[in-house]
Design an enzyme around this catalytic site. Structure first.
Site, PDB file in Angstrom:
ATOM      1  CG  ASP A   1       8.718 -36.041  22.977  1.00 49.92           C
ATOM      2  OD1 ASP A   1       9.798 -36.630  23.169  1.00 49.92           O
ATOM      3  OD2 ASP A   1       7.795 -36.029  23.814  1.00 49.92           O
TER       4      ASP A   1
ATOM      5  CG  ASP B   1       4.716 -32.698  20.763  1.00 49.70           C
ATOM      6  OD1 ASP B   1       5.770 -33.254  21.113  1.00 49.70           O
ATOM      7  OD2 ASP B   1       3.603 -33.032  21.188  1.00 49.70           O
TER       8      ASP B   1
ATOM      9  NE  ARG C   1       9.843 -38.262  25.540  1.00 49.72           N
ATOM     10  CZ  ARG C   1       9.319 -37.656  26.608  1.00 49.72           C
ATOM     11  NH1 ARG C   1       9.532 -38.144  27.831  1.00 49.72           N
ATOM     12  NH2 ARG C   1       8.591 -36.558  26.470  1.00 49.72           N
TER      13      ARG C   1
ATOM     14  CD  GLN D   1       1.655 -32.606  23.947  1.00 50.20           C
ATOM     15  OE1 GLN D   1       0.520 -32.372  24.325  1.00 50.20           O
ATOM     16  NE2 GLN D   1       2.065 -33.823  23.640  1.00 50.20           N
TER      17      GLN D   1
ATOM     18  CD1 TRP E   1       3.355 -40.870  22.446  1.00 48.82           C
ATOM     19  CD2 TRP E   1       3.208 -40.141  20.346  1.00 48.82           C
ATOM     20  NE1 TRP E   1       2.177 -40.169  22.336  1.00 48.82           N
ATOM     21  CE2 TRP E   1       2.059 -39.713  21.052  1.00 48.82           C
ATOM     22  CE3 TRP E   1       3.335 -39.801  18.998  1.00 48.82           C
ATOM     23  CZ2 TRP E   1       1.042 -38.964  20.460  1.00 48.82           C
ATOM     24  CZ3 TRP E   1       2.331 -39.042  18.413  1.00 48.82           C
ATOM     25  CH2 TRP E   1       1.201 -38.632  19.134  1.00 48.82           C
TER      26      TRP E   1
END
Length: 324
Positions: free
Chosen positions: A186, A165, A246, A142, A248
Site C-alpha cells: 500500500d 505506506d 487494493r 506502517q 482501502w
C-alpha cells in the site's frame, strides 16, 4: 574579401550549430535568488529551523538545502507559497539528488500514520524539487515517509522510500513527475487526486502498489499513473507477487495508462481489501509482460486516457511547473 566573409559566415554557422547541440545546464548547486539556505555554511543548520524562521508570513518563500542527509521530522504548515529546493547537478532527474531527509519511526510507535511521517505537509501551494524523503523503519508496521495533506502540491524529481505506506497522498490535488516511489505494501495510498507522470514505481517486497480511499460518488479524486515504469527493486525477485492496488475504501479509483507493467504484476492485477468495495480500476494502453488484462479481477473498461484536467482541475497550469 568575399573569401573572408565566407569563412566568417561558415565559422558563425559552425559555432551556432555546436551551441545548439550542447546539453543545457540543468544543475542547481547554489541558492536561487531570495531563498534562505540550509547546510553547514547556510543560514540554518537544519531544515526545521529554516521552516520555523518563516513565521506567520504569507509571502512567497523558498528554502535551498545543500547536499547532505538531514535526520529530521518535519511538519510544513506555511501560509504562503513555499518552495523547497535540493542541491543537484541535474534538476530533471531524481538520480542526481544529494539531499535526503530521513527519520525512523512506525505508525504504532508514533500513535498515528501522520505522526510517523518524516515530512508532513499541511499547507497548500508547496513545491518540492530534488529532495529524497525516507522512513527507515522497514517491514513489520506502517511507517510513512511523506504525508501530503493539502491542495496544489507539486513534487519534481524527488524520491520517497519506505516499505508499508510510504507515500500518503491524503487529500487535495497533487502532482508528481520524474520521481521515484519505493515500497511494498500500500505504498501509494490515501484520497488525494494525484497525477504521477514519468515516475519509477519500485516494489521492494510482495504486496500492493496503491490503496486508494475514495468513499463517495461525489468525491472527484483519482490516482492517475501515467507513463510510469513499474519495477522491482534491485536484486529482488517478485515475479507475480505485486498487485496494482487494493481498495482501502469502497470506491477507490485508479488508472494506469501508457505505463510499463513488468512480470512482477500478478495476472489478476487487482486485489480486495475493504468490505463491500466496488472500486473503479482502469488500465489503458500499457505495455510489458504484466500488462495482459485477460485474467484481471475488479477491472472496469475505459475508452480513453484520463486527462490532467480531470485529475488536477482545469486550473492546474496555474500551479504545476510546466517546465518538467
Amino acid at each position: 574579401m568575399h573569401g573572408s566573409l565566407l569563412k566568417l559566415a561558415l565559422l558563425s554557422f559552425s559555432l551556432g550549430s555546436s551551441a545548439a547541440v550542447l546539453p543545457r545546464d540543468t544543475g542547481r548547486t547554489s541558492a536561487p535568488s531570495g531563498c534562505s539556505t540550509v547546510g553547514t555554511s547556510g543560514d540554518y543548520s537544519t531544515i526545521g529551523d529554516a521552516l520555523t524562521a518563516l513565521g506567520s508570513s504569507t509571502a512567497d518563500a523558498c528554502i535551498y538545502i545543500a547536499a547532505g542527509t538531514y535526520e529530521e521530522q518535519l511538519v510544513i504548515n506555511y501560509a504562503g507559497h513555499l518552495t523547497l529546493y535540493g542541491e543537484t547537478t541535474d534538476t530533471q532527474t531524481y538520480k542526481q539528488n544529494t539531499v535526503t531527509i530521513t527519520h525512523t519511526i512506525s505508525s504504532p510507535e508514533a500513535g498515528s500514520l501522520d505522526n510517523s511521517a518524516t515530512v508532513n505537509i499541511k499547507s497548500d501551494l508547496v513545491s518540492v524539487y530534488n529532495i529524497n524523503i525516507a522512513n527507515g523503519y522497514g517491514s513489520g508496521a506502517q511507517a510513512v515517509a511523506l504525508v501530503a495533506n493539502a491542495d496544489q502540491l507539486g513534487f519534481y524529481a524527488c524520491q520517497f522510500t519506505g516499505y508499508q505506506d510510504t507515500l500518503y497522498a491524503k487529500a487535495g490535488h497533487q502532482y508528481y513527475i520524474n520521481s521515484r516511489i519505493e515500497g511494498a505494501v500500500d505504498y501509494i495510498f490515501g484520497d488525494a487526486s494525484a497525477w504521477f507522470e514519468n515516475c519509477d514505481i519500485v516494489s521492494n517486497g510482495a504486496g500492493y502498489i496503491t490503496a486508494m480511499s475514495r468513499e463517495t460518488t461525489s468525491d472527484t479524486a483519482w490516482y492517475a499513473i501515467d507513463h510510469c515504469n513499474i519495477k522491482a527493486a534491485s536484486g529482488v525477485d517478485l515475479t507475480g507477487d505485486v498487485y496494482l492496488g487494493r481498495p482501502w475504501r469502497v470506491l477507490a479509483r485508479v488508472i494506469y495508462q501508457y505505463s510499463v507493467l513488468p512480470d512482477i504484476i500478478n495476472a489478476k492485477g487487482w486485489h480486495s481489501m475493504a468490505d463491500g468495495a466496488t472500486p473503479l480500476y482502469y488500465e489503458f494502453n500499457n505495455t510489458g509482460a504484466g500488462s495482459d488484462t485477460s485474467d484481471r479481477e475488479y477491472l472496469s473498461t475505459i475508452d480513453a486516457p484520463v486527462t490532467k484536467e480531470t485529475v488536477l482541475g482545469d486550473d492546474y497550469k496555474n500551479w504545476v511547473d510546466l517546465s518538467y
